[in-house]
Design a protein around this motif. Structure first.
Motif, PDB file in Angstrom:
ATOM      1  N   MET A  54       0.828  -1.203   0.000  1.00 25.47           N
ATOM      2  CA  MET A  54       0.000   0.000   0.000  1.00 25.47           C
ATOM      3  C   MET A  54       0.858   1.246   0.000  1.00 25.47           C
ATOM      4  N   GLU A  55       1.929   1.226   0.791  1.00 26.63           N
ATOM      5  CA  GLU A  55       2.801   2.398   0.876  1.00 26.63           C
ATOM      6  C   GLU A  55       3.646   2.566  -0.382  1.00 26.63           C
ATOM      7  N   TYR A 114       2.909   1.312  -3.626  1.00 22.96           N
ATOM      8  CA  TYR A 114       2.094   1.561  -4.822  1.00 22.96           C
ATOM      9  C   TYR A 114       0.748   2.163  -4.417  1.00 22.96           C
ATOM     10  N   ASN A 115       0.792   3.207  -3.652  1.00 22.78           N
ATOM     11  CA  ASN A 115      -0.420   3.756  -3.042  1.00 22.78           C
ATOM     12  C   ASN A 115      -1.489   4.117  -4.065  1.00 22.78           C
ATOM     13  N   SER A 116      -1.117   4.744  -5.178  1.00 23.04           N
ATOM     14  CA  SER A 116      -2.108   5.211  -6.149  1.00 23.04           C
ATOM     15  C   SER A 116      -2.584   4.118  -7.089  1.00 23.04           C
ATOM     16  N   ARG A 133      -6.776   0.972   5.120  1.00 25.96           N
ATOM     17  CA  ARG A 133      -5.602   1.051   4.261  1.00 25.96           C
ATOM     18  C   ARG A 133      -4.305   1.000   5.061  1.00 25.96           C
TER      19      ARG A 133
END
Length: 594
Positions: free
Chosen positions: A247-248, A250-252, A262
């Motif tokens: 998540m951190e 490839y957040n977008s 999240r």
């Protein structure tokens, strides 16, 4: 009077011969009768009396309708209808577009301001005109002379004037006419309506969906077919060694199911593309699974192969024993899984799953050689991965409506992409076989990848010490490594395709508050009905266009002695209790008070 002897006689019945010539200058029978009158009136001394035409006063002024206020009222009613239509149109258009035209934003605000300023004024202007006509009827005229002054002051126009009028009437002990009360109620309605109308159509910020298109850097079948297994392993390991979650990193591009936090490492996510805050259906990778600790009777790494075979008959893949010794850490691991080294998904497939086990044995010591922590155990990992399409929401980073679709069709000549769990285990096997951990830098990187936290070297002896993670923390770390293998989606991107999308944004629009809107429409209906009733009841031709101080002075002139007991306080003048009967025209056409 002398007797009248006509100089000739006339017999209307005398016979005339047919051949007689026509008479010259003969008189008609009526004229003959007049001529035979014995008496004729002497009109030489009569004088013509002055007559006043209907509708004209003594000074020649004709009674008129003075329709200016009525015409303005009609125009104002049309204005109110247009304002209401515009507000309803703005409310209807608001949710349809992110950009609102000037006619639905600034224009309604301007017209509401005009309405607030003019509604009461136009109403009072027309009532002042109708009040003049009301003087012509005892049924609609003021009850007393005191009320004449109250109407002249337009005391019915506001709450304060109404209150003081009621107090003065109670002191004088007189009643207030029905006309005054109707005017007061109408004006009070007109004063309240702008306040309610502004509450009925407030401006609110709302979210709006608008159709658009987008060309994101999304997964492309051709690009994905050119990615091999080692590119997959290298990309996944690169993300894993950062110590950050997928998540951190490839957040977008990572999307979660609705309602899922999240924070941390997600167990169910879709790897797509940055959709720039829009909602769009894109191809991508859907990964679900987890790694958890399990109870076992395995006490050493030598017992693990037998355990793995018992859990997975004929395991498809097993790593060699991997050892990491970064100064104060002695870490051993070995893993196995159900899937063998082969193309992910298989031919023309879109789904694959795997299950595997990892044995951990770790001893952590201090820089002096003292044993600090000793953990060992088994971790089970389950994975399910699929390619397909999902609806992605860039507003809240969620995905929905996932459907499987075959997107991977390998075209490169090397090893095809592998299942994520197998790729993660192969990373450790490749690194061990390549002796990448023999260097201190590589050992430290591997330790931090697995979750060992390095402590600050406070004594200056050059030894790096580490804090030992628990088995559950190690399980989370291995799932993080599996998650990072979806980085193949990053290698498979292309922005050559245009996708239909929905742009969600916020905009300030007029909204309709039902309770206040219903109240505003009710007040406008009451206001209109009262004006129609008052106008139909009293609007007649009259002698002035407004009931003002100038008119009041004329009326007082017709009542001598009314102000003989003048006082600074109207309620203190007892003569104002006298009944006011109205106005009418006398025989000479002069307006008089009766």
């Amino acid at each position: 009077m002398a007797q009248y002897n006509p100089p000739y006689s006339y017999n209307p019945y005398a016979e005339v011969a047919p051949d007689s010539p026509p008479l010259k200058n003969t008189l008609s029978p009526n004229r003959a009768v007049i001529e035979n009158l014995y008496f004729r009136a002497d009109t030489s001394e009569l004088k013509t009396l002055p007559t006043v035409p209907s509708g004209v006063t003594q000074d020649g002024q004709r009674l008129r309708y003075y329709p200016t206020s009525l015409l303005l009222l009609v125009v104002w009613i049309v204005f109110v209808v247009i304002l209401l239509w515009l507000l309803e149109s703005a409310v209807s258009h608001g949710p349809k577009s992110l950009t609102q035209p000037w006619g639905y934003t600034q224009l309604p605000s301007l017209l509401i301001t005009v309405f607030a300023q003019g509604h009461g004024a136009i109403t009072a202007m027309h009532l002042a005109r109708v009040s003049v006509s009301a003087l012509h009827s005892a049924r609609t005229s003021p009850s007393t002379w005191a009320e004449v002054f109250w109407i002249s002051d337009r005391a019915w126009q506001g709450p304060v004037g109404m209150l003081f009028t009621v107090l003065a009437a109670s002191r004088l002990r007189v009643r207030i006419s029905a006309h005054f009360l109707l005017c007061a109620i109408t004006c009070l309605t007109a004063l309240v309506t702008p306040i309610i109308l502004s509450r009925a159509y407030p401006i609110r910020t709302i979210s709006i969906d608008e159709n658009t298109t987008i060309s994101p850097s999304a997964l492309d079948v051709v690009q994905m077919g050119a990615v091999d297994a080692y590119a997959e392993i290298g990309t996944g390991a690169g993300g894993w060694t950062t110590g950050l979650s997928v998540m951190e990193t490839y957040n977008s591009s990572v999307y979660l199911p609705s309602g899922v936090s999240r924070d941390g490492d997600p167990l169910d996510f879709f790897f797509g593309a940055d959709v720039e805050g829009k909602t769009v259906r894109l191809p991508g990778l859907h990964l679900t699974g987890q790694c958890v600790t399990v109870d076992s009777n395995v006490s050493s790494i030598a017992d693990f192969p037998a355990y793995c075979t018992a859990q997975i008959p004929n395991p498809g893949y097993m790593t060699p024993v991997v050892e990491i010794v970064p100064v104060t850490v002695d870490f051993l691991m070995q893993g196995c899984c159900n899937t063998a080294w082969s193309q992910i998904f298989g031919a023309n497939a879109s789904f694959d799953s795997n299950v595997g086990y990892i044995y951990i044995q770790s001893n952590t010591t201090s820089s002096t050689g003292t044993l600090v922590a000793n953990v060992n155990g088994i971790i089970r990992c389950d994975t399910q991965i699929a390619t397909g399409l999902a609806t992605l929401s860039g507003v809240d980073g969620t995905f929905s409506a996932f459907s499987e679709e075959t997107l991977y069709k390998p075209t490169q000549g090397g090893d095809a992409i592998q299942e994520p769990l197998l790729a993660m285990l192969e990373y450790w096997g490749l690194t061990f076989n390549g002796k990448g951990f023999e260097e201190d830098l590589g050992k430290g990187t591997a330790a931090r990848t697995l979750g060992f936290v390095g402590e600050t070297d406070t004594d200056g002896d050059g030894f790096q010490t580490y804090l030992q993670p628990s088995m559950q923390e190690l399980a989370t770390t291995f799932w993080r490594g599996i998650s990072h293998t979806v980085g193949i989606g990053l290698l498979s991107r292309s922005n050559g395709t245009v996708y239909p999308a929905v742009q969600r944004g916020q905009t300030a629009v007029y909204v309709r508050e039902a309770k206040f809107a219903d109240a505003a429409y009710a007040l406008l209906a009451v206001w209109l009905l009262l004006l129609v009733a008052i106008t139909a009841r009293s609007f007649r031709p009259t002698f002035a266009d407004s009931f003002d101080g100038y008119l009041t002075a004329k009326l007082v002139q017709e009542k001598p002695g009314l102000m003989d007991n003048w006082s600074g306080d109207l309620a203190a003048n007892g003569d104002l209790r006298q009944r006011f009967g109205g106005v009418e025209r006398d025989a000479q056409g002069r307006i008089v008070v009766v």
